[in-house]
Design a protein around this motif. Structure first.
Motif, PDB file in Angstrom:
ATOM      1  N   ASP A  75      -9.167  -1.438  -1.426  1.00  8.46           N
ATOM      2  CA  ASP A  75      -9.377  -2.891  -1.457  1.00  8.46           C
ATOM      3  C   ASP A  75      -8.052  -3.618  -1.236  1.00  8.46           C
ATOM      4  O   ASP A  75      -7.398  -4.016  -2.199  1.00  8.46           O
ATOM      5  CB  ASP A  75      -9.989  -3.292  -2.812  1.00  8.46           C
ATOM      6  CG  ASP A  75     -10.388  -4.768  -2.838  1.00  8.46           C
ATOM      7  OD1 ASP A  75     -10.496  -5.367  -1.751  1.00  8.46           O
ATOM      8  OD2 ASP A  75     -10.569  -5.312  -3.951  1.00  8.46           O
ATOM      9  N   PRO A  76      -7.618  -3.808  -0.002  1.00  7.79           N
ATOM     10  CA  PRO A  76      -8.365  -3.480   1.222  1.00  7.79           C
ATOM     11  C   PRO A  76      -8.192  -2.018   1.616  1.00  7.79           C
ATOM     12  O   PRO A  76      -7.232  -1.362   1.212  1.00  7.79           O
ATOM     13  CB  PRO A  76      -7.715  -4.389   2.265  1.00  7.79           C
ATOM     14  CG  PRO A  76      -6.289  -4.465   1.804  1.00  7.79           C
ATOM     15  CD  PRO A  76      -6.345  -4.482   0.288  1.00  7.79           C
ATOM     16  N   TYR A 100      -7.494  -0.315   9.076  1.00 14.75           N
ATOM     17  CA  TYR A 100      -7.222  -1.620   8.462  1.00 14.75           C
ATOM     18  C   TYR A 100      -7.859  -2.712   9.317  1.00 14.75           C
ATOM     19  O   TYR A 100      -7.604  -2.802  10.517  1.00 14.75           O
ATOM     20  CB  TYR A 100      -5.719  -1.831   8.372  1.00 14.75           C
ATOM     21  CG  TYR A 100      -5.284  -3.178   7.814  1.00 14.75           C
ATOM     22  CD1 TYR A 100      -5.729  -3.619   6.573  1.00 14.75           C
ATOM     23  CD2 TYR A 100      -4.411  -3.978   8.532  1.00 14.75           C
ATOM     24  CE1 TYR A 100      -5.321  -4.832   6.063  1.00 14.75           C
ATOM     25  CE2 TYR A 100      -3.992  -5.203   8.019  1.00 14.75           C
ATOM     26  CZ  TYR A 100      -4.449  -5.626   6.784  1.00 14.75           C
ATOM     27  OH  TYR A 100      -4.047  -6.822   6.276  1.00 14.75           O
ATOM     28  N   HIS A 125      -3.129 -10.479   3.085  1.00 14.37           N
ATOM     29  CA  HIS A 125      -3.571  -9.390   2.204  1.00 14.37           C
ATOM     30  C   HIS A 125      -2.437  -8.810   1.364  1.00 14.37           C
ATOM     31  O   HIS A 125      -2.631  -7.793   0.700  1.00 14.37           O
ATOM     32  CB  HIS A 125      -4.185  -8.261   3.046  1.00 14.37           C
ATOM     33  CG  HIS A 125      -5.528  -8.605   3.616  1.00 14.37           C
ATOM     34  ND1 HIS A 125      -6.063  -7.967   4.716  1.00 14.37           N
ATOM     35  CD2 HIS A 125      -6.441  -9.538   3.251  1.00 14.37           C
ATOM     36  CE1 HIS A 125      -7.244  -8.463   4.986  1.00 14.37           C
ATOM     37  NE2 HIS A 125      -7.498  -9.426   4.111  1.00 14.37           N
ATOM     38  N   ALA A 146      -0.971  -9.634  -1.399  1.00 15.42           N
ATOM     39  CA  ALA A 146      -1.261  -9.504  -2.837  1.00 15.42           C
ATOM     40  C   ALA A 146      -2.258  -8.379  -3.096  1.00 15.42           C
ATOM     41  O   ALA A 146      -2.138  -7.636  -4.082  1.00 15.42           O
ATOM     42  CB  ALA A 146      -1.792 -10.816  -3.386  1.00 15.42           C
ATOM     43  N   ASP A 147      -3.241  -8.229  -2.184  1.00 18.56           N
ATOM     44  CA  ASP A 147      -4.227  -7.159  -2.352  1.00 18.56           C
ATOM     45  C   ASP A 147      -3.582  -5.791  -2.136  1.00 18.56           C
ATOM     46  O   ASP A 147      -3.885  -4.824  -2.843  1.00 18.56           O
ATOM     47  CB  ASP A 147      -5.385  -7.343  -1.359  1.00 18.56           C
ATOM     48  CG  ASP A 147      -6.165  -8.623  -1.614  1.00 18.56           C
ATOM     49  OD1 ASP A 147      -6.282  -9.011  -2.793  1.00 18.56           O
ATOM     50  OD2 ASP A 147      -6.634  -9.231  -0.648  1.00 18.56           O
ATOM     51  N   ILE A 148      -2.684  -5.716  -1.155  1.00 17.01           N
ATOM     52  CA  ILE A 148      -1.990  -4.446  -0.917  1.00 17.01           C
ATOM     53  C   ILE A 148      -1.116  -4.097  -2.120  1.00 17.01           C
ATOM     54  O   ILE A 148      -1.054  -2.944  -2.551  1.00 17.01           O
ATOM     55  CB  ILE A 148      -1.148  -4.537   0.367  1.00 17.01           C
ATOM     56  CG1 ILE A 148      -2.058  -4.740   1.586  1.00 17.01           C
ATOM     57  CG2 ILE A 148      -0.296  -3.284   0.544  1.00 17.01           C
ATOM     58  CD1 ILE A 148      -1.308  -5.016   2.874  1.00 17.01           C
ATOM     59  N   LYS A 204      -1.676  -4.901  -5.158  1.00 17.74           N
ATOM     60  CA  LYS A 204      -2.572  -4.429  -6.225  1.00 17.74           C
ATOM     61  C   LYS A 204      -2.958  -2.974  -5.988  1.00 17.74           C
ATOM     62  O   LYS A 204      -3.032  -2.184  -6.949  1.00 17.74           O
ATOM     63  CB  LYS A 204      -3.828  -5.287  -6.300  1.00 17.74           C
ATOM     64  CG  LYS A 204      -4.762  -4.896  -7.449  1.00 17.74           C
ATOM     65  CD  LYS A 204      -5.976  -5.802  -7.502  1.00 17.74           C
ATOM     66  CE  LYS A 204      -6.863  -5.413  -8.694  1.00 17.74           C
ATOM     67  NZ  LYS A 204      -7.320  -4.010  -8.638  1.00 17.74           N
ATOM     68  N   GLU A 205      -3.194  -2.610  -4.731  1.00 24.58           N
ATOM     69  CA  GLU A 205      -3.498  -1.211  -4.433  1.00 24.58           C
ATOM     70  C   GLU A 205      -2.316  -0.310  -4.780  1.00 24.58           C
ATOM     71  O   GLU A 205      -2.489   0.774  -5.341  1.00 24.58           O
ATOM     72  CB  GLU A 205      -3.850  -1.058  -2.948  1.00 24.58           C
ATOM     73  CG  GLU A 205      -5.265  -1.477  -2.604  1.00 24.58           C
ATOM     74  CD  GLU A 205      -6.299  -0.554  -3.235  1.00 24.58           C
ATOM     75  OE1 GLU A 205      -6.138   0.678  -3.182  1.00 24.58           O
ATOM     76  OE2 GLU A 205      -7.273  -1.084  -3.804  1.00 24.58           O
ATOM     77  N   ASP A 265      -2.276  -0.065  -8.600  1.00 20.28           N
ATOM     78  CA  ASP A 265      -3.333   0.801  -9.119  1.00 20.28           C
ATOM     79  C   ASP A 265      -3.024   2.268  -8.842  1.00 20.28           C
ATOM     80  O   ASP A 265      -3.252   3.135  -9.695  1.00 20.28           O
ATOM     81  CB  ASP A 265      -4.677   0.425  -8.488  1.00 20.28           C
ATOM     82  CG  ASP A 265      -5.183  -0.929  -8.966  1.00 20.28           C
ATOM     83  OD1 ASP A 265      -4.660  -1.434  -9.976  1.00 20.28           O
ATOM     84  OD2 ASP A 265      -6.091  -1.486  -8.314  1.00 20.28           O
TER      85      ASP A 265
END
Length: 581
Positions: free
Chosen positions: A372-373, A378, A559, A561-563, A565-566, A569
């Motif tokens: 996510d993503p 991609y 993306h 911020a999403d990257i 977060k990945e 995680d």
């Protein structure tokens, strides 16, 4: 130098050291400590602890009790001597009494064949007083014993052994008063077991006692030792001092006592004196001191240092992967001055880890695990490529359903990662691997659908009647493939969080380094058109290529911020999994 990284590592291990279900649980780690000469921590065996003199009011009371018991023994010996007809005895002992010897007024206590059980049953507190050293840091950790009552441990330390309680006594002329007086000058001979008028008497036997609320302050030094590729981490226990005076409790039922001047008439008095001796403040302080001195002896401190170093290496190897001797990266020039040798060592371990195919931080593994993503492939979505002249008509170029394949074919070579004031700067090199069943072979490839639409359909039809008859929607479409030969990107990473469970990775910057000349564009057409050559020419313009590069950059920025977060995680999962071991 910065302390954030050291605090982060300690906070991460602090939870596990205090977790009974963790392989790093302190009682499990300490229970097998053994010095080179064979001494163990559990049990701790000591030949002799000389507790010394028990002074003050408690010592006076104990000494007086023993003196009174001895006087009972003297009286019985006097009666026996009378019965045996020993000559030159006084009529009675009324003119005399016993007293503590003024030259040795207080009792002394010595413990022998001591066994201490339960010392590994300990927990650690927060890291305090963290300060830089030449090669690392020094800090203080509070270690509290008798911490758990599970896994076979009890919330107490047990001390067993044999003891000797000695008191010097004298016979004085009974003239009243409590002041210590010199021995009587009257001589009395023939009393069996009595040395008149001065005698050193002893009671000895077995004892068992427990201790609670014992804590130590341990000064620990963390450093990187060695040079270059041969550096290793080292934890050293510099000192151990008592942080709290424990409460000792004597098991009076287990207490035995005997001695040449102890008989049935004086046994209970002696036992009371012995119990008071063990329970005295002086005995407690001295016993605590002896225990600390034993643990702080170089033989034990060296072993503690080896043990905690082994645990640190185990944690680093577990999380980052083991580094063969002599292969640690060591190109550390030009890094900010706030980082010292220990931070550089840990950073080099991370640089080695991201180049280790078996590591959870290996870039292809991280990319393939992102959801996510999803990063492989991609999704780019749609891009507006602008308006251009095609023939005599103005056409709008579009790019739809774009997708990048090959992001997982990425490495971060050691030379391309560096410490920065904000964290870590790295260059991501794509297309470095030959490819396999999971990682696409190079080059990095962008695919999607292109479209050319004519806002002024009439003008397009006038210019090319064939267009009007073959494209009723005034749009020409097809597939597009863009191949990029070994592109790169620079990334700026920052880190925050108290420990690994709260770790947050920030992707502060992600900038593509792609030149238009490195884009090779191939287009297919859904249907024949006279605009084929003109459209191919437009789509291969540097201006269009730059818009594609800018579109990829814009999507990545969206993306970011999403990257991040990945990445967070993944790092949390890897660290947690490895440390749970």
């Amino acid at each position: 130098m910065a302390t954030e990284l050291i605090n982060f590592i300690y906070a991460t291990m602090y939870k596990r050291v205090n977790d009974p279900d963790s392989p790093y649980w302190l009682p499990t780690v300490l229970k097998d400590v053994r010095t080179p000469d064979g001494h163990t921590l559990n049990p701790l065996n000591v030949d002799t602890w000389d507790i010394g003199e028990l002074a003050g009011a408690e010592g006076k009371t104990i000494g007086d009790t023993i003196a009174s018991a001895w006087w009972i023994f003297v009286g019985a010996a006097f009666d026996d001597a009378k019965d045996r007809g020993v000559p030159d005895l006084p009529d009675n002992l009324d003119p005399f009494t016993s007293q503590r010897d003024a030259d040795h007024p207080y009792p002394t206590l010595k413990l022998t064949s001591v066994t201490v059980d339960g010392l590994p049953n300990a927990s650690v507190g927060e890291l305090q007083n963290l300060t830089p050293t030449g090669n690392g840091y020094r800090g203080t950790i509070r270690v509290t014993t008798a911490a758990y009552d599970t896994h076979g441990w009890q919330k107490q330390i047990t001390v067993k052994g044999t003891y000797s309680l000695v008191q010097h006594v004298v016979v004085i002329d009974d003239t009243g008063g409590d002041d210590l007086k010199p021995p009587t000058k009257v001589l009395v001979n023939g009393l069996e077991g009595v040395e008149w008028p001065r005698q050193e008497i002893e009671g000895h036997g077995q004892f068992t006692m427990t201790a609670q609320d014992l804590a130590f302050d341990v000064v620990l030094r963390a450093e990187a030792t060695g040079t270059g590729a041969d550096r290793i981490p080292q934890l050293t226990v510099e000192s151990i001092t008592v942080a709290s005076q424990p409460t000792f409790h004597l098991d009076e039922k287990s207490l035995t006592i005997e001695g040449s001047t102890i008989d049935q008439a004086t046994l209970d008095i002696w036992k009371r004196a012995a119990a008071d001796a063990f329970n005295s403040a002086d005995a407690g302080k001295a016993l605590t001191g002896k225990l600390v001195d034993t643990l702080a002896d170089p033989s034990f401190r060296d072993q503690f240092s080896s043990t905690v170093t082994a645990q640190l290496v185990k944690a680093l190897d577990g999380v980052l992967g083991a580094v063969p001797t002599g292969s640690l990266p060591s190109d550390d020039s030009g890094f900010p001055a706030k980082y010292g040798p220990l931070e550089l060592y840990l950073f080099d371990r991370l640089r080695a880890s991201v180049n280790d195919t078996g590591s959870g931080f290996y870039p292809p593994t991280v990319v393939l695990g992102a959801t996510d993503p999803t990063l492989e492939p991609y999704g780019l979505g749609d891009l507006d490529l602008g308006s251009y002249k095609i023939g005599v008509a103005t056409a709008d170029l579009g790019f739809k359903r774009g997708s990048i394949k090959g992001i997982s074919n990425v490495l971060i070579p050691v030379k391309d990662a560096a410490l920065t004031d904000g964290g870590i700067g790295a260059t991501l090199r794509f297309g470095q691997l030959p490819g396999d069943a999971k990682v696409p072979a190079p080059p990095l490839t962008i695919t999607g659908r292109w479209s050319v639409s004519f806002p002024d359909a009439a003008a397009a039809a006038a210019a090319a009647p064939e267009h009007a008859t073959t494209n009723d929607d005034d749009t020409i479409e097809g597939d597009i493939t863009i191949k990029i030969d070994q592109p790169s990107a620079t990334a700026g990473l920052s880190f925050s969080g108290r420990d690994a469970d709260e770790l947050t990775i920030g992707l502060d910057a992600l900038t593509l380094a792609i030149a238009t000349k490195d884009l090779q564009i191939t287009v297919d057409f859904d249907q024949p058109t006279i605009w084929k050559a003109a459209i191919e020419k437009v789509l291969n313009k540097d201006e269009v290529k730059q818009k594609i590069i800018d579109g990829v950059q814009s999507t990545a920025d969206t993306h970011r911020a999403d990257i991040a977060k990945e990445l967070t995680d993944n790092a949390r999962t890897v660290i947690h999994t490895k440390l749970e071991g």
